[in-house]
Motif scaffolding. Structure first.
Motif, PDB file in Angstrom:
ATOM      1  N   GLU A 192      53.740  -0.381   3.061  1.00  0.00           N
ATOM      2  CA  GLU A 192      53.547   0.444   1.647  1.00  0.00           C
ATOM      3  C   GLU A 192      52.251   1.146   1.453  1.00  0.00           C
ATOM      4  OE1 GLU A 192      55.214  -0.352  -2.676  1.00  0.00           O
ATOM      5  OE2 GLU A 192      55.053  -1.975  -1.399  1.00  0.00           O
ATOM      6  N   ASP A 193      51.129   0.164   1.636  1.00  0.00           N
ATOM      7  CA  ASP A 193      49.954   0.575   1.183  1.00  0.00           C
ATOM      8  C   ASP A 193      49.312   1.881   2.122  1.00  0.00           C
ATOM      9  OD1 ASP A 193      49.507  -1.507  -0.491  1.00  0.00           O
ATOM     10  OD2 ASP A 193      48.448  -2.518   0.640  1.00  0.00           O
ATOM     11  N   ARG A 194      49.776   1.869   3.318  1.00  0.00           N
ATOM     12  CA  ARG A 194      49.283   2.973   4.046  1.00  0.00           C
ATOM     13  C   ARG A 194      50.315   4.352   4.273  1.00  0.00           C
ATOM     14  NH1 ARG A 194      43.663   2.656   4.738  1.00  0.00           N
ATOM     15  NH2 ARG A 194      43.432   0.429   5.048  1.00  0.00           N
ATOM     16  N   ASP A 195      51.690   3.976   3.882  1.00  0.00           N
ATOM     17  CA  ASP A 195      52.723   4.860   3.918  1.00  0.00           C
ATOM     18  C   ASP A 195      52.967   5.266   5.295  1.00  0.00           C
ATOM     19  OD1 ASP A 195      54.681   6.531   2.975  1.00  0.00           O
ATOM     20  OD2 ASP A 195      53.254   8.292   2.500  1.00  0.00           O
ATOM     21  N   TYR A 196      53.132   4.452   6.235  1.00  0.00           N
ATOM     22  CA  TYR A 196      53.798   4.899   7.366  1.00  0.00           C
ATOM     23  C   TYR A 196      54.790   3.693   7.998  1.00  0.00           C
ATOM     24  CZ  TYR A 196      49.283   2.415   9.242  1.00  0.00           C
ATOM     25  OH  TYR A 196      48.313   1.566   9.450  1.00  0.00           O
ATOM     26  N   TRP A 197      55.541   4.025   8.777  1.00  0.00           N
ATOM     27  CA  TRP A 197      56.522   3.093   9.506  1.00  0.00           C
ATOM     28  C   TRP A 197      56.186   2.905  10.992  1.00  0.00           C
ATOM     29  CZ3 TRP A 197      56.928   6.539   5.770  1.00  0.00           C
ATOM     30  CH2 TRP A 197      57.880   6.406   4.718  1.00  0.00           C
ATOM     31  N   MET A 198      56.503   1.663  11.241  1.00  0.00           N
ATOM     32  CA  MET A 198      56.076   1.014  12.560  1.00  0.00           C
ATOM     33  C   MET A 198      57.502   0.697  13.210  1.00  0.00           C
ATOM     34  SD  MET A 198      52.955  -1.030  11.509  1.00  0.00           S
ATOM     35  CE  MET A 198      54.014  -1.867   9.742  1.00  0.00           C
ATOM     36  N   LEU A 199      57.570   1.025  14.451  1.00  0.00           N
ATOM     37  CA  LEU A 199      58.736   0.747  15.316  1.00  0.00           C
ATOM     38  C   LEU A 199      58.452  -0.632  16.057  1.00  0.00           C
ATOM     39  CD1 LEU A 199      61.365   0.932  17.063  1.00  0.00           C
ATOM     40  CD2 LEU A 199      59.991   1.978  18.733  1.00  0.00           C
ATOM     41  N   ASN A 200      59.327  -1.804  15.587  1.00  0.00           N
ATOM     42  CA  ASN A 200      59.083  -3.201  16.262  1.00  0.00           C
ATOM     43  C   ASN A 200      59.960  -3.319  17.166  1.00  0.00           C
ATOM     44  OD1 ASN A 200      57.110  -3.694  14.407  1.00  0.00           O
ATOM     45  ND2 ASN A 200      58.275  -4.699  12.960  1.00  0.00           N
ATOM     46  N   THR A 201      59.693  -3.438  18.433  1.00  0.00           N
ATOM     47  CA  THR A 201      60.727  -3.769  19.791  1.00  0.00           C
ATOM     48  C   THR A 201      59.977  -4.674  20.733  1.00  0.00           C
ATOM     49  OG1 THR A 201      62.245  -2.690  21.220  1.00  0.00           O
ATOM     50  CG2 THR A 201      59.857  -1.450  20.619  1.00  0.00           C
ATOM     51  N   SER A 202      60.314  -4.398  22.053  1.00  0.00           N
ATOM     52  CA  SER A 202      59.749  -5.312  23.040  1.00  0.00           C
ATOM     53  C   SER A 202      59.826  -4.520  24.201  1.00  0.00           C
ATOM     54  CB  SER A 202      60.471  -6.474  23.459  1.00  0.00           C
ATOM     55  OG  SER A 202      61.844  -6.206  23.853  1.00  0.00           O
ATOM     56  N   ILE A 203      58.625  -4.683  24.999  1.00  0.00           N
ATOM     57  CA  ILE A 203      58.554  -3.684  26.201  1.00  0.00           C
ATOM     58  C   ILE A 203      58.519  -4.603  27.494  1.00  0.00           C
ATOM     59  CG2 ILE A 203      55.950  -3.803  26.215  1.00  0.00           C
ATOM     60  CD1 ILE A 203      56.192  -0.797  27.171  1.00  0.00           C
ATOM     61  N   GLU A 204      58.899  -4.209  28.756  1.00  0.00           N
ATOM     62  CA  GLU A 204      59.209  -5.190  29.629  1.00  0.00           C
ATOM     63  C   GLU A 204      57.967  -5.136  30.509  1.00  0.00           C
ATOM     64  OE1 GLU A 204      62.163  -4.703  33.327  1.00  0.00           O
ATOM     65  OE2 GLU A 204      63.002  -5.435  32.024  1.00  0.00           O
ATOM     66  N   ILE A 205      57.380  -6.265  30.865  1.00  0.00           N
ATOM     67  CA  ILE A 205      56.354  -6.311  31.713  1.00  0.00           C
ATOM     68  C   ILE A 205      56.388  -7.051  32.945  1.00  0.00           C
ATOM     69  CG2 ILE A 205      54.751  -5.582  29.706  1.00  0.00           C
ATOM     70  CD1 ILE A 205      53.800  -8.755  29.912  1.00  0.00           C
ATOM     71  N   ASN A 206      55.529  -6.910  33.835  1.00  0.00           N
ATOM     72  CA  ASN A 206      55.746  -7.619  35.072  1.00  0.00           C
ATOM     73  C   ASN A 206      54.112  -7.873  35.620  1.00  0.00           C
ATOM     74  OD1 ASN A 206      56.106  -8.716  37.804  1.00  0.00           O
ATOM     75  ND2 ASN A 206      57.919  -7.533  37.999  1.00  0.00           N
ATOM     76  N   SER A 207      53.794  -9.219  35.429  1.00  0.00           N
ATOM     77  CA  SER A 207      52.565  -9.396  36.075  1.00  0.00           C
ATOM     78  C   SER A 207      52.547 -10.304  37.164  1.00  0.00           C
ATOM     79  CB  SER A 207      51.540 -10.239  35.002  1.00  0.00           C
ATOM     80  OG  SER A 207      52.198 -11.452  34.648  1.00  0.00           O
ATOM     81  N   ASP A 208      53.729 -11.219  37.394  1.00  0.00           N
ATOM     82  CA  ASP A 208      53.790 -11.948  38.623  1.00  0.00           C
ATOM     83  C   ASP A 208      55.029 -11.865  39.586  1.00  0.00           C
ATOM     84  OD1 ASP A 208      55.486 -12.919  36.783  1.00  0.00           O
ATOM     85  OD2 ASP A 208      54.377 -14.989  36.573  1.00  0.00           O
ATOM     86  N   GLY A 209      55.845 -10.699  39.330  1.00  0.00           N
ATOM     87  CA  GLY A 209      56.785 -10.445  40.232  1.00  0.00           C
ATOM     88  C   GLY A 209      57.873 -10.900  39.270  1.00  0.00           C
ATOM     89  N   LYS A 210      58.183 -11.169  38.021  1.00  0.00           N
ATOM     90  CA  LYS A 210      59.027 -11.645  37.227  1.00  0.00           C
ATOM     91  C   LYS A 210      58.857 -10.628  35.894  1.00  0.00           C
ATOM     92  CE  LYS A 210      61.719 -15.421  34.935  1.00  0.00           C
ATOM     93  NZ  LYS A 210      61.599 -16.915  34.654  1.00  0.00           N
ATOM     94  N   PRO A 211      60.086  -9.696  35.521  1.00  0.00           N
ATOM     95  CA  PRO A 211      60.058  -9.164  34.311  1.00  0.00           C
ATOM     96  C   PRO A 211      60.143 -10.048  33.021  1.00  0.00           C
ATOM     97  CG  PRO A 211      61.167  -8.164  36.028  1.00  0.00           C
ATOM     98  CD  PRO A 211      61.172  -9.158  36.626  1.00  0.00           C
ATOM     99  N   VAL A 212      59.291  -9.874  32.185  1.00  0.00           N
ATOM    100  CA  VAL A 212      59.287 -10.297  30.859  1.00  0.00           C
ATOM    101  C   VAL A 212      59.231  -9.606  29.822  1.00  0.00           C
ATOM    102  CG1 VAL A 212      58.588 -12.723  31.830  1.00  0.00           C
ATOM    103  CG2 VAL A 212      56.982 -11.002  30.835  1.00  0.00           C
ATOM    104  N   PRO A 213      59.881 -10.032  28.721  1.00  0.00           N
ATOM    105  CA  PRO A 213      59.621  -9.101  27.454  1.00  0.00           C
ATOM    106  C   PRO A 213      58.248  -9.529  26.696  1.00  0.00           C
ATOM    107  CG  PRO A 213      61.189 -10.923  26.913  1.00  0.00           C
ATOM    108  CD  PRO A 213      60.781 -10.965  28.402  1.00  0.00           C
TER     109      PRO A 213
END
Length: 226
Positions: A192-213
């Motif tokens: 409200e103070d800055r008057d903008y909207w943010m998308l909250n979600t998850s992205i799939e990453i992989n650092s050790d051969g196993k995808p995680v959110p």
């Protein structure tokens, strides 16, 4: 183009501001297919599940994030860096739909069309000292200028290609902020103070051969002050 560009990211200070929900203005819906006209190389790197940001006038923009994105091993978010990516790394695709003015976080207008989103870090130098406590952001590149989802390691080229998105000398950027937990499903959050909207979600990453959110937050409507 020199990499010592001055990005106006002062509004990242919103991290210390209270957030509130205002779903009546904008809402997010799921998208089950990739956009038309997307080159095959990028299509293969994306999740087919995207999100659509909609307002009273209809769809404004759509976003697809990468699937199983490479991440730095042993990464732990810090006070200034929230994401485990490397500069120039492909993160996703943005489709600008609204024909009326749509801007990046600097307030620069982007024309309707497809853009790749690549990760960047605010430089730590005299030109940027004190402008933001968080260094993460995304740069938007015209899909026709970006040839492959492979990392774009030449930062001067990265910034130059991104500046073509807005037709200015400055890259087109989008703020990505720190989010503690991935939501059960994509949602919008209003500052409200800055008057903008943010998308909250998850992205799939992989650092050790196993995808995680991994929690992901991006300013999708609105821009920094000044």
């Amino acid at each position: 183009m020199k990499r010592h560009m001055q990005f106006s990211l002062v509004a990242f200070l919103c991290l210390v501001c209270p957030l509130a929900s205002r779903a009546a203005d904008y809402e997010v819906k799921s998208v089950d297919s990739l956009p038309e006209g997307l080159p095959a190389a990028f299509a293969e790197a994306l999740s087919t599940k995207g999100v659509s940001v909609e307002g009273a006038g209809g769809v404004i923009s759509q976003i697809w994030l990468g699937k199983s994105l490479p991440a730095k091993k042993g990464f732990s978010p810090s006070f200034s860096i929230k994401y485990p990516f490397s500069s120039g790394q492909f993160v996703g695709v943005l489709k600008v739909v609204q024909k009326k003015e749509y801007t990046d976080f600097r307030g620069q207008e982007l024309a309707p069309g497809l853009y790749t989103l690549r990760y960047g870090l605010q430089p730590q130098d005299g030109n940027h000292l004190g402008t933001s406590v968080v260094r993460d952001f995304l740069l938007a590149l015209p899909i026709g200028q970006d040839k492959s989802p492979k990392p774009l390691e030449d930062l001067d080229e990265l910034f130059a290609q991104s500046s073509k998105s807005a037709g200015t000398t400055h890259p087109a950027i989008f703020a990505i902020l720190g989010l503690k937990e991935s939501p059960a499903k994509p949602a919008l959050e209003y500052n409200e103070d800055r008057d903008y909207w943010m998308l909250n979600t998850s992205i799939e990453i992989n650092s050790d051969g196993k995808p995680v959110p991994f929690p992901f937050q991006m300013v999708v409507v609105g821009h920094a002050e000044g």
